[in-house]
Scaffold this motif. Structure first.
Motif, PDB file in Angstrom:
ATOM      1  N   ASN A 114       0.805  -1.217   0.000  1.00 10.40           N
ATOM      2  CA  ASN A 114       0.000   0.000   0.000  1.00 10.40           C
ATOM      3  C   ASN A 114       0.838   1.266   0.000  1.00 10.40           C
ATOM      4  O   ASN A 114       0.299   2.373   0.075  1.00 10.40           O
ATOM      5  N   SER A 115       2.164   1.102  -0.071  1.00  7.63           N
ATOM      6  CA  SER A 115       3.006   2.306  -0.054  1.00  7.63           C
ATOM      7  C   SER A 115       4.220   2.227  -0.962  1.00  7.63           C
ATOM      8  O   SER A 115       4.837   3.255  -1.244  1.00  7.63           O
ATOM      9  N   ASP A 117       4.683   1.533  -4.174  1.00 11.91           N
ATOM     10  CA  ASP A 117       4.613   1.922  -5.578  1.00 11.91           C
ATOM     11  C   ASP A 117       4.489   3.433  -5.703  1.00 11.91           C
ATOM     12  O   ASP A 117       3.864   4.080  -4.849  1.00 11.91           O
ATOM     13  N   SER A 119       3.111   6.972  -7.363  1.00 16.74           N
ATOM     14  CA  SER A 119       1.743   7.363  -7.710  1.00 16.74           C
ATOM     15  C   SER A 119       1.739   8.741  -8.349  1.00 16.74           C
ATOM     16  O   SER A 119       2.657   9.542  -8.146  1.00 16.74           O
ATOM     17  N   LYS A 120       0.668   9.024  -9.125  1.00 12.93           N
ATOM     18  CA  LYS A 120       0.507  10.311  -9.797  1.00 12.93           C
ATOM     19  C   LYS A 120      -0.961  10.706  -9.796  1.00 12.93           C
ATOM     20  O   LYS A 120      -1.847   9.865  -9.659  1.00 12.93           O
ATOM     21  N   MET A 125      -9.845  10.215 -12.195  1.00 11.67           N
ATOM     22  CA  MET A 125      -9.348   9.173 -11.308  1.00 11.67           C
ATOM     23  C   MET A 125     -10.504   8.318 -10.806  1.00 11.67           C
ATOM     24  O   MET A 125     -11.562   8.839 -10.459  1.00 11.67           O
ATOM     25  N   ALA A 129      -8.474   4.252  -7.369  1.00  7.76           N
ATOM     26  CA  ALA A 129      -7.213   4.990  -7.391  1.00  7.76           C
ATOM     27  C   ALA A 129      -7.156   6.009  -6.263  1.00  7.76           C
ATOM     28  O   ALA A 129      -6.122   6.191  -5.610  1.00  7.76           O
ATOM     29  N   GLY A 132      -6.555   4.454  -2.977  1.00  2.45           N
ATOM     30  CA  GLY A 132      -5.157   4.109  -2.814  1.00  2.45           C
ATOM     31  C   GLY A 132      -4.326   5.261  -2.285  1.00  2.45           C
ATOM     32  O   GLY A 132      -3.271   5.049  -1.674  1.00  2.45           O
ATOM     33  N   LEU A 133      -4.800   6.488  -2.506  1.00  2.00           N
ATOM     34  CA  LEU A 133      -4.075   7.666  -2.031  1.00  2.00           C
ATOM     35  C   LEU A 133      -4.480   8.068  -0.614  1.00  2.00           C
ATOM     36  O   LEU A 133      -3.650   8.444   0.205  1.00  2.00           O
TER      37      LEU A 133
END
Length: 779
Positions: A114-115, A117, A119-120, A125, A129, A132-133
């Protein structure tokens, strides 16, 4: 070798596999690299794994049996469970602790996945997604362990590290001994449509019901093996599962109006089904077409109300590595009998109303086709049941898998959806063979699971429909991936978590490689025997890549180290260029032939643009106007055949041996072809010759032609007929990334373009349209 030294060597080998790269034995040279044996890249054979690729005389593996009781809470979307595990230590090692997998913990914020990878942000969105943030907003997800005790009820200490749990034993579990322990736990089921993951629930707002796909749902024993000890690498959502074989007895308590399908065989259908449903179940035992045990009308009725009572399904499964199940009041269930090499197997499907138009027609028949096709190419399907569940998903477990394939609200569907559904059912049902039976370590080597299965999927697709549009398997369909820059590629022999192009690398490239081996390098007879040998040797065991590589060579007498090295350990593409073609003919010494050839060459050499234009313009030539300038040579025919020439040739010919005469009389054309290996990956030369009379011939030269010069090679071919065109790889067998340099003379590849008004398709729409829907709308 001492046991300690052996373990150290195997540990080093595992590390080599994790970041396997092609090792150049003779760097800087044009030979001695791509055709050297794998040697130090592979681990040394030992008593557990033989040099032939077969299990060794001291091979062992652990066993874990489970007795599980679980309750599904349909109000709060929760599973509560209790299990008794009987673990058998068949290893030569005393074990002071055990490792179990808690895969549901992948949903916990503390888990690395959960951390770790990047991200952008983007203009649009999805909810998944954004979650996930910001993190999950709802019930706490992941396994909650209530207690762990031994058979006598004594507490066992345990430590949870993300998705792995270590249980410390009061005394070491000796080799040959077993331990019985109990685990009580619960977890909140995740919404897999939002949270992702393999299992969870899907909520149908229009009727207020849930579809539960219960997977990775109980604390499961990790694998302890001879080649790496405990496989306790964290589950991060990608690298799948390494599990021990054993027997299962599972009690699942669910709402009384739910239908349950699961791994193994139900022991109490008579108690949990209605009399009519049970009668249909008995009818299906001998039916050659699907029988709806739970009908669509029954499902629609059940969806209108929710039962408050419960019932318990009891399932048993033997010699499996896992257990999964589906539960819902909104699923149709059909089944039919399939005869698989003399064994009675029930092929079955579970699906909701939205999938009915597709699944009622195809799913169960595709299941039956798949287990028959795979059995032919690997081992006879050993289990009594094979199940496909429509769950807008794609994931596999022993005897049961979850797939997608839903129609439009009007019952129509596009051809792309239909073919996609058939393909995913074949793929997921096929996973029963790889890795559910041939039980490789998916956490470490995804390709041994996905790649081998995708290859068998390709063969099953082609046996299903001669026009099936397989997307993985044909060599030319991997070309776009192989063309990518090197920083976007990695060898197939790469750990699951480190792969960028996961689908092409772990699924398509190994499947393509196996297809190339079967069709182009080994031939079907040798390949099929070797591949079947591998499946038979390692059925219900834990193979490694070296076991596969060695078995394929051992059973075929084909040296494939060059292919494993290039296709599996490197990122080099195939790009073989036909650079030049030279024609040679033998000097016949026959003046009637040779003089004509010399005259043609003389005339060609004497002709140039100025001469041609002077003649066309009628320029007066002085020698022609002043005949006094003409002498003997003005009328001399230097190419005339004299009687002396004929006599000399007769004397020459009469003195030839019979073998020499046959060669001179054959009038062979000798074509010298020069090739460059621009891509790096060596491959056989497959040459199509087109002759002046319109006929064609395909000639195949072994890849070993490159062994003394891996960069450039030339070869001469003797042909009876004149050649007008030459083409490399005419059937697109080798995944050559640049076909423009494959022809001589070079050919122009036509393409087309058109003016268009740019349109933006809605997300998820099929670009191919839905002709079925369009046909229904016509007056």
């Amino acid at each position: 070798m001492t046991k300690r030294t052996l373990c150290l060597a195997l540990g080093i080998s595992a590390a080599t596999w994790a970041q396997a790269q092609d090792i150049m034995n003779n760097p800087g040279a044009n030979h001695g690299n791509r055709f050297e044996q794998l040697g130090t890249i592979l681990p040394d054979p030992n008593g557990y794994r033989s040099a032939s690729g077969a299990p060794g005389p001291q091979y062992w593996q652990q066993r874990a049996d489970y007795d599980i009781s679980a309750t599904l809470d349909d109000i709060h979307q929760k599973i509560t469970g209790a299990e008794t595990v009987t673990y058998y230590n068949n290893s030569p090692d005393p074990l002071s602790y055990l490792w179990l997998q808690l895969d549901e913990n992948e949903h916990r914020p503390s888990s690395d996945n959960n951390s770790f990878d990047g991200s952008k942000m983007s203009d649009k969105m999805s909810l998944r997604a954004v979650n996930g943030l910001v993190g999950h907003d709802g019930p706490v997800l992941g396994d909650s362990i209530l207690s762990i005790t031994d058979a006598a009820g004594n507490k066992l200490p345990y430590t949870i590290n993300q998705t792995m749990m270590r249980v410390d034993l009061p005394k070491a579990l000796a080799p040959g001994a077993k331990i019985v322990f109990k685990v009580n736990w619960f977890y909140n089921i995740s919404n897999r449509m939002v949270e992702g993951g393999r299992g969870g629930y899907e909520y149908f707002k229009e009727d207020g019901n849930y579809l539960y796909t219960i997977t990775q749902w109980y604390p499961r024993m990790a694998v302890y093996s001879d080649f790496q000890g405990w496989q306790n690498k964290q589950f991060t959502g990608r690298g799948e599962f390494a599990l021990a074989f054993g027997n299962f007895k599972v009690h699942m308590t669910v709402p009384a109006d739910h239908i349950v399908g699961g791994t193994g065989e139900c022991q109490n259908y008579k108690e949990v089904l209605s009399p009519a449903q049970f009668q249909r179940w008995q009818q299906a035992q001998s039916s050659k077409s699907p029988v709806e045990i739970v009908t669509l009308d029954e499902v629609k009725k059940a969806m209108q109300s929710k039962a408050s009572a419960t019932k318990t399904y009891v399932f048993e499964a033997h010699n499996v590595r896992d257990f999964a199940w589906v539960s819902s009041r909104r699923i149709v269930w059909d089944a039919m009998a399939a005869n698989v090499e003399g064994k009675h197997v029930m092929a079955m499907s579970y699906y909701g109303p939205e999938a009915y138009p597709l699944y009622s027609r195809y799913s169960t028949k595709v299941v039956a086709h798949t287990i028959k096709s795979y059995s032919k190419h690997t081992i006879a399907y050993p289990y009594p049941v094979a199940i496909s569940v429509e769950a807008s998903n794609g994931m596999e477990y022993p005897m049961i898998c979850f797939n997608y394939g839903r129609a439009e609200k009007d019952g129509t569907y596009s051809e792309a959806v239909k073919n996609g559904m058939i393909g995913v059912i074949i793929h997921e049902v096929g996973h029963n063979f790889f890795p559910m039976i041939v039980n490789s370590d998916e956490r470490q080597w995804t390709w041994m699971d996905e790649g081998l299965n995708t290859f068998c999927q390709f063969m099953a697709e082609q046996e299903w429909d001669k026009n099936y549009p397989s997307s993985r398997g044909p060599a030319h369909k991997i070309v776009d991936y192989m063309k990518l820059p090197k920083d976007q590629l990695e060898p197939i022999m790469t750990n699951s978590e480190n792969i960028i192009g996961f689908g092409p690398n772990a699924y398509a490239k190994p499947a393509t490689g196996l297809n190339i081996l079967r069709e182009t390098i080994m031939g079907r007879e040798l390949f099929d025997f070797a591949f079947k040998t591998y499946a038979q040797r390692w059925a219900f065991k834990h193979p490694t890549p070296s076991d596969f590589f060695r078995t394929m060579e051992d059973a075929s007498a084909v040296d494939l180290d060059w292919f494993w090295r290039g296709w599996f350990y490197s990122t080099e593409p195939v790009d073989i260029s036909l650079d030049s073609v030279k024609l040679y003919r033998m000097n016949t010494h026959n003046p009637e032939i040779e003089n004509k050839l010399q005259q043609t060459a003389y005339n060609q050499n004497a002709t140039h643009i100025a001469n041609t234009r002077n003649r066309a313009a009628g320029v007066p030539f002085t020698v022609d106007q002043d005949t006094a300038l003409q002498d003997f040579y003005s009328k001399y025919d230097r190419f005339e055949v004299s009687s002396q020439d004929k006599a000399a040739y007769k004397q020459f010919y009469d003195n030839l041996s019979p073998e020499e005469k046959r060669l001179y009389d054959s009038n062979k054309n000798f074509y010298e072809l020069s090739f460059t290996n621009k891509g790096g990956m060596v491959m056989p030369l497959i040459i199509e010759w087109t002759y002046a009379d319109g006929s064609k011939e395909v000639e195949r030269i072994s890849a070993y032609i490159w062994r003394k010069n891996e960069n450039q090679v030339s070869k001469v071919f003797a042909k009876d007929k004149a050649v007008v065109a030459i083409r490399l790889d005419p059937y697109r067998e080798t995944a050559d990334i640049d076909e423009r340099n494959n022809s001589y003379p070079r050919t122009v590849e036509p393409s087309r373009f058109e003016l268009f008004r740019q349109e933006q398709l809605p997300r998820g729409a099929s670009g191919g349209g839905n002709p079925m829907q369009q046909a229904l709308s016509k007056p």
